[in-house]
Design an enzyme around this catalytic site. Structure first.
Site, PDB file in Angstrom:
ATOM      1  N   HIS A  42       0.803  -1.226   0.000  1.00  0.00           N
ATOM      2  CA  HIS A  42       0.000   0.000   0.000  1.00  0.00           C
ATOM      3  C   HIS A  42       0.826   1.261   0.000  1.00  0.00           C
ATOM      4  CE1 HIS A  42      -3.099  -2.906   0.835  1.00  0.00           C
ATOM      5  NE2 HIS A  42      -3.807  -2.083   0.120  1.00  0.00           N
ATOM      6  N   ARG A  44     -10.769   3.867  -2.017  1.00  0.00           N
ATOM      7  CA  ARG A  44     -10.330   3.205  -0.779  1.00  0.00           C
ATOM      8  C   ARG A  44     -10.610   4.176   0.373  1.00  0.00           C
ATOM      9  NH1 ARG A  44      -5.749   1.589  -4.348  1.00  0.00           N
ATOM     10  NH2 ARG A  44      -5.493  -0.665  -4.233  1.00  0.00           N
ATOM     11  N   ARG A  52     -15.400   1.693  -1.597  1.00  0.00           N
ATOM     12  CA  ARG A  52     -15.154   0.446  -0.869  1.00  0.00           C
ATOM     13  C   ARG A  52     -15.143   0.752   0.627  1.00  0.00           C
ATOM     14  NH1 ARG A  52      -9.633  -2.675  -1.672  1.00  0.00           N
ATOM     15  NH2 ARG A  52      -8.933  -1.107  -0.199  1.00  0.00           N
ATOM     16  N   GLU A  54     -10.544 -11.174  -4.194  1.00  0.00           N
ATOM     17  CA  GLU A  54      -9.121 -10.947  -3.953  1.00  0.00           C
ATOM     18  C   GLU A  54      -8.460 -12.043  -3.127  1.00  0.00           C
ATOM     19  OE1 GLU A  54      -8.584  -7.144  -2.058  1.00  0.00           O
ATOM     20  OE2 GLU A  54     -10.338  -7.373  -0.786  1.00  0.00           O
ATOM     21  N   ASN A 107      -4.033  -7.464  -6.551  1.00  0.00           N
ATOM     22  CA  ASN A 107      -2.879  -7.317  -5.642  1.00  0.00           C
ATOM     23  C   ASN A 107      -2.938  -8.386  -4.544  1.00  0.00           C
ATOM     24  OD1 ASN A 107      -2.565  -4.954  -7.080  1.00  0.00           O
ATOM     25  ND2 ASN A 107      -3.490  -3.679  -5.502  1.00  0.00           N
ATOM     26  N   ASP A 108      -4.083  -8.429  -3.863  1.00  0.00           N
ATOM     27  CA  ASP A 108      -4.203  -9.431  -2.807  1.00  0.00           C
ATOM     28  C   ASP A 108      -4.358 -10.826  -3.395  1.00  0.00           C
ATOM     29  OD1 ASP A 108      -3.920  -8.180  -0.293  1.00  0.00           O
ATOM     30  OD2 ASP A 108      -5.801  -7.126  -0.654  1.00  0.00           O
ATOM     31  N   ARG A 138       2.841  -8.940  -0.266  1.00  0.00           N
ATOM     32  CA  ARG A 138       3.016  -7.948  -1.332  1.00  0.00           C
ATOM     33  C   ARG A 138       3.899  -6.767  -0.938  1.00  0.00           C
ATOM     34  NH1 ARG A 138      -3.217  -5.719  -1.329  1.00  0.00           N
ATOM     35  NH2 ARG A 138      -2.405  -3.765  -2.117  1.00  0.00           N
ATOM     36  N   CYS A 197      -9.418  -3.866 -10.312  1.00  0.00           N
ATOM     37  CA  CYS A 197      -8.941  -2.623  -9.703  1.00  0.00           C
ATOM     38  C   CYS A 197      -7.573  -2.789  -9.044  1.00  0.00           C
ATOM     39  CB  CYS A 197      -9.954  -2.098  -8.690  1.00  0.00           C
ATOM     40  SG  CYS A 197     -10.226  -3.236  -7.319  1.00  0.00           S
TER      41      CYS A 197
END
Ligand code: PEP
Ligand code: MG
Length: 611
Positions: free
Chosen positions: A215, A322, A358, A466, A489-490, A500, A537
């Protein structure tokens, strides 16, 4: 910022001014040239604090925990320098060894412990006082090697600062006011720290730790700050005000650059400016393939400061808002009014464009440390990424979800129906969707009873896909969700068991691994069969090279960091859907990630030639 701290001498040798080249993970493109600002030298901001006799034991434990954590940090730095050239290792390793010794049963730690017991000082005050006393004693020694004494004294204070930072867990609030044009150098930057950076003041960021899709990296890309993370030996090689050249696309750092390096960097800087101007002209053109298929390109938003960038990029709305920023860098929870104001500001800035909000995805590597105690004590368990993260935490503490739903519903009521959608993070079972929808309906009924205006049709409720579990159960989750958003990503992290944000295993983090692609394909097909909207996304969506494959898998909606939109649009406008579908079939037959990467690069090069 106080300037009492002298620049930290790191070696007994005369400082060398020759160029040092380091490599790390390229996370945010762009060139930065400027003086280094090393945060390890920033004074910790802990206020002096006293304790009661009853608190002595707890305070001793706090100190012991922070010292243990500091040892872990330094040990990790030590393992990371193993890949540096021998000469660099010889210079850095003894310093880290000295730090490790001081973090053992040293005079510093023993003295701090004693001050807790006898002077009733809080751990951070005790270690700061003890370090000051030791460094004064060192400096008062009769010895001609003044530089050596000063170095030892500074090292003691450095160690105390590290322990204090770990005791107080304060983000680097001083990051707001960094010297203009500097390159920020830090061991590690949390997403909350990164959110405080001002892209107008800061030229670049480099850190020892961090991974490509953590992140912090996402935040830095969002802010458009050229950055290189996961650079072994960085903080031990750079001193404050050293001139640094950073290439955020190549992942290179040059300290004390030679004239040729500086000239090349300046040329690249000018080329970036030309490229930006060229891409800017794409803003008003539609994102349509050569065979006329419209593709939706939306922006991800991490912090409201990105809104102007989103407008400039020509995004068709926000595909992933987010909301963690609302909870960062504060001691309490944002109430319904505060959340309404934040959503309203963003939605007003977006005009008529759709926005997918989200709800809080707290947990895992996302640190909202200031709130951890009161709200989710279990969040820092042994495996936080596998613990109470995202929707799991929200269902455990439904009051968090209720406030967020209420604020979003109230703001959505001021807009045309359908403009706002809601997205749930980390869904793994259909039941989570059901429970969240029950809470959503309950909140809507409560607002109606209260006399609040509501949207005529409640906003759609979607699921992030995810985790491998969610991807493989996508057909079941699809029955409960109104849309899917694939969080690659996840998905890559959980599929490959690779953190990550961890530089150590960054080489294994690969969204093009066939396992990740197969899961994405499975989830996409489950949605398409039900004619349910599906978008992506994760960071993959912003990589123009991956667009042919993703289009070929059937995805037509992409949400990415705003600055990636022009390049992705350029890619879309040169592609034919039939070619993409054939290409995707070929890729999905492969089992070797390296071969997939080769195919992807080859297709992109071919498309580039055609364009
Ligand atoms: C993802 O996991 O791909 C995603 C978009 O969510 P985040 O990066 O916020 O975890
Ligand atoms: Mg995610």
């Amino acid at each position: 910022m106080k300037s009492e701290t002298p620049a930290r001498p790191r070696s007994t040798k005369t400082p060398k001014r020759r160029e040092t080249l380091l490599r790390g993970i390229a996370v945010s493109p762009g060139i930065a040239i400027g003086p280094a600002f090393d945060t390890s030298e920033a004074p910790a901001e802990a206020p002096r604090r006293r304790i009661t006799t009853e608190a002595i034991e707890a305070e001793r434990q706090r100190l012991a925990d922070a010292v243990a954590f500091s040892r872990k940090q330094v040990t990790k730095l030590k393992t990371r320098i193993a890949i540096l050239p021998e000469e660099a290792q010889e210079e850095i390793a003894p310093l880290l060894d000295a730090h490790l010794l001081m973090l053992g049963n040293s005079r510093l730690i023993r003295g701090a412990r004693k001050r807790i017991e006898t002077e009733l000082l809080a751990a951070e005050t005790a270690i700061t006082d003890e370090a000051a006393a030791i460094s004064d004693a060192i400096l008062g020694t009769k010895d001609d090697d003044r530089a050596g004494l000063s170095r030892r004294a500074t090292e003691v204070r450095d160690i105390a600062r590290r322990v204090t930072r770990n005791l107080t867990a304060t983000p680097f609030r001083s990051l707001k006011n960094l010297p203009e044009g500097c390159i920020l150098i830090a061991e590690e930057l949390t997403p909350s720290d990164a959110a405080l950076l001002d892209p107008a003041r800061i030229a670049g960021v480099a850190t020892d730790e961090g991974g490509a899709d953590g992140h912090t990296a996402i935040m830095l890309r969002a802010l458009g700050i050229p950055s290189v993370l996961g650079v072994p030996g960085l903080t031990e090689s750079v001193r404050r005000n050293d001139v640094v050249v950073l290439d955020g696309a190549a992942g290179n750092i040059a300290i004390h650059p030679e004239a040729a390096t500086l000239t090349a960097a300046k040329e690249k800087l000018a080329a970036y400016a030309r490229e930006r101007a060229r891409l800017g002209r794409l803003r008003r053109l539609p994102a349509v393939t050569t065979d006329g298929e419209a593709v939706e390109l939306q922006a991800n938003l991490e912090i409201p400061q990105e809104l102007p960038l989103i407008a400039q990029a020509g995004a068709q709305g926000i595909g992933l808002l987010r909301t963690e920023f609302l909870f960062m860098n504060r001691e309490d929870l944002p109430d319904e009014e505060a959340q309404c104001a934040a959503y309203r500001q963003i939605l007003e800035a977006m005009g008529q464009d759709p926005v997918t909000i989200r709800v809080l995805d707290w947990g895992g590597e996302k640190d909202i440390a200031a709130l951890a105690e009161g709200v989710a004590p279990t969040h820092a368990g042994a495996n936080p990424a596998l613990g109470l993260r995202g929707i799991r935490l929200l269902l455990r503490r439904p009051e968090l979800l209720e406030v967020q739903f209420a604020a979003i519903l109230r703001v959505a009521a001021e807009l045309p129906d359908g403009q706002v959608r809601l997205l749930l993070p980390m869904v793994t079972i259909p039941e989570e969707m059901k429970q969240a929808r029950d809470i959503f309906d309950r909140v809507a009924r409560r607002l109606r009873r209260r006399g609040d205006k509501l949207p005529e049709k409640l906003p759609l409720l979607g699921a992030m896909i995810e985790t491998p579990g969610a991807a493989l159960a996508a057909d079941a989750i699809a029955l409960e969700a109104d849309f899917f958003s694939i969080g690659s990503n996840d998905l890559a992290m959980y599929t490959l068991a690779v953190d990550r944000g961890d530089a150590e295993v960054a080489y294994l983090y690969d969204p093009l691994h066939p396992a990740v692609l197969r899961l994405m394909q499975f989830a996409t097909e489950a949605a398409l069969r039900l004619r349910m909207p599906v978008s992506i996304c994760g960071e993959m969506a912003g990589n123009p090279q991956l667009i042919p494959l993703l289009l070929g898998l059937g995805i037509r909606s992409f949400s990415m960091n705003a600055s990636a939109i022009p390049r992705v649009k350029q890619a879309v406008r040169g592609l034919d859907i039939g070619d993409c579908a054939r290409f995707a079939r070929r890729v999905m037959e492969q089992s070797d990630p390296a071969r997939i990467r080769e195919l992807v690069a080859g297709f992109a090069a071919g498309a580039g030639e055609k364009a």
